[in-house]
Design an enzyme around this catalytic site. Structure first.
Site, PDB file in Angstrom:
ATOM      1  N   ASN A   9       0.865  -1.185   0.000  1.00  0.00           N
ATOM      2  CA  ASN A   9       0.000   0.000   0.000  1.00  0.00           C
ATOM      3  C   ASN A   9       0.902   1.235   0.000  1.00  0.00           C
ATOM      4  OD1 ASN A   9      -1.801   2.056   0.522  1.00  0.00           O
ATOM      5  ND2 ASN A   9      -2.374   1.342   2.577  1.00  0.00           N
ATOM      6  N   TRP A  10       0.952   1.897  -1.146  1.00  0.00           N
ATOM      7  CA  TRP A  10       1.862   3.049  -1.270  1.00  0.00           C
ATOM      8  C   TRP A  10       1.304   4.303  -0.592  1.00  0.00           C
ATOM      9  CZ3 TRP A  10       3.581   2.727  -7.172  1.00  0.00           C
ATOM     10  CH2 TRP A  10       4.243   1.506  -7.377  1.00  0.00           C
ATOM     11  N   LYS A  11       0.074   4.229  -0.158  1.00  0.00           N
ATOM     12  CA  LYS A  11      -0.587   5.372   0.502  1.00  0.00           C
ATOM     13  C   LYS A  11      -0.419   6.645  -0.347  1.00  0.00           C
ATOM     14  CE  LYS A  11      -0.165   3.076   4.917  1.00  0.00           C
ATOM     15  NZ  LYS A  11      -0.072   3.175   6.376  1.00  0.00           N
ATOM     16  N   HIS A  94      -9.466   1.192   5.354  1.00  0.00           N
ATOM     17  CA  HIS A  94      -8.153   1.344   5.996  1.00  0.00           C
ATOM     18  C   HIS A  94      -8.326   2.264   7.210  1.00  0.00           C
ATOM     19  CE1 HIS A  94      -4.020   2.437   6.758  1.00  0.00           C
ATOM     20  NE2 HIS A  94      -3.680   1.371   6.071  1.00  0.00           N
ATOM     21  N   GLU A  96      -6.696   4.620   8.309  1.00  0.00           N
ATOM     22  CA  GLU A  96      -6.498   6.058   8.048  1.00  0.00           C
ATOM     23  C   GLU A  96      -7.771   6.672   7.477  1.00  0.00           C
ATOM     24  OE1 GLU A  96      -2.952   5.423   5.754  1.00  0.00           O
ATOM     25  OE2 GLU A  96      -1.917   4.830   7.584  1.00  0.00           O
ATOM     26  N   GLU A 166      -5.036  -4.973  10.706  1.00  0.00           N
ATOM     27  CA  GLU A 166      -4.001  -3.971  10.898  1.00  0.00           C
ATOM     28  C   GLU A 166      -4.215  -3.272  12.242  1.00  0.00           C
ATOM     29  OE1 GLU A 166      -2.185  -2.660   6.856  1.00  0.00           O
ATOM     30  OE2 GLU A 166      -3.865  -1.356   7.318  1.00  0.00           O
ATOM     31  N   GLY A 172       2.920   2.191  10.820  1.00  0.00           N
ATOM     32  CA  GLY A 172       3.875   3.285  10.652  1.00  0.00           C
ATOM     33  C   GLY A 172       4.618   3.643  11.922  1.00  0.00           C
ATOM     34  N   SER A 211       3.789  -2.311  10.197  1.00  0.00           N
ATOM     35  CA  SER A 211       5.249  -2.382  10.305  1.00  0.00           C
ATOM     36  C   SER A 211       5.832  -3.731   9.869  1.00  0.00           C
ATOM     37  CB  SER A 211       5.715  -2.012  11.725  1.00  0.00           C
ATOM     38  OG  SER A 211       5.325  -0.674  12.035  1.00  0.00           O
TER      39      SER A 211
END
Ligand code: 13P
Length: 250
Positions: A9-11, A94, A96, A166, A172, A211
């Protein structure tokens, strides 16, 4: 036998130059056939990534609109548009997006259905915050997130889905759930699904995210209910991502 899936996932990362460099690195990787490898770039780079990596990597999207059809919905991207450009999976919920954008369970269910309508594989993300874990609420939080989706879309919809566990406190932060901590939650997710359908529970892939890196991937992926990973930061480095994919194949 569940085929492991490792998705990067490159976000909200990447410029044209950095994406070109990453894509060149990924194109040169030796990857095990036994593992399905996916990359999930920003919408901006979807077509470029499909054109350059689409033969060897599944390409996904980080989000989709609540409806599958194109239409008047400013700023959104429809799941049918994603499948038109060669995407085959999409992240739903997700953390976020749940916590920063404020997506509700109702919105997420609409997105999950929209993904399926367009033939995309929804990757439903679930996970608890640090406060929830410390309060001993991990399993009840996951159960609620999962239960709400099952209630809205039905268990049969999970036949074509993937779940990603997650823990928010591990995203992160450099903190990773221990393989046993992750396994306990994955097993609980599978058992929750088994209460509805043993077949779906047995077949569904449950990824761990938070992570993941080359140094901890093999241990995590060695657990019986961990079927691969959803990788953030480490997926921006082609060699590191390649090593994580290889760990899933060993
Ligand atoms: P990190 O691997 O950077 O912790 O991110 C995990 C994640 O959120 C993947 O979706």
């Amino acid at each position: 036998m569940r085929r492991p899936l490792v998705a990067g996932n490159w976000k909200m990362h990447g410029t044209r130059a950095s994406v070109a460099e990453l894509v060149a690195g990924l194109a040169g990787l030796e990857l095990p056939e036994s593992v399905e490898a996916a990359v999930i770039p920003s919408f901006l780079f979807t077509e470029y990534v499909v054109a350059n990596l689409g033969k060897r990597f599944v390409v996904g999207a980080q989000d989709c609109a609540i409806q599958s059809a194109q239409g008047a919905l400013t700023g959104e991207v429809a799941s049918t548009q994603l499948s038109d450009v060669g995407c085959s999976l999409v992240l739903i919920g997700h953390s976020e997006r749940r916590s920063i954008i404020g997506e509700s369970d109702e919105i997420l269910a609409q997105k999950f259905s929209a993904a399926l309508d367009a033939g995309l594989v929804p990757v439903l993300c679930v996970g608890e915050s640090l406060a929830q874990r410390e309060a001993g609420k991990t399993l009840s939080v996951i159960d609620e997130q999962l239960g709400s989706m099952i209630a809205q879309v039905g268990i049969e919809a999970f036949a074509r889905a993937v779940i990603a566990y997650e823990p928010v406190w591990a995203i992160g932060t450099g903190l990773t759930a221990s393989p046993q901590q992750a396994q306990d939650v994955h097993a609980a997710i599978r058992s929750r699904l088994a209460g509805e359908s043993a077949e779906i529970a047995q077949g569904i892939r449950i990824l761990y995210g938070g992570s993941v890196k080359a140094a901890n991937a093999a241990e995590l992926f060695g657990m019986p209910d961990i079927d691969g990973g959803l990788v953030g930061g480490a997926s921006l480095n082609a060699d590191e991502f390649g090593a994580i994919c290889r760990a899933a194949g060993s």
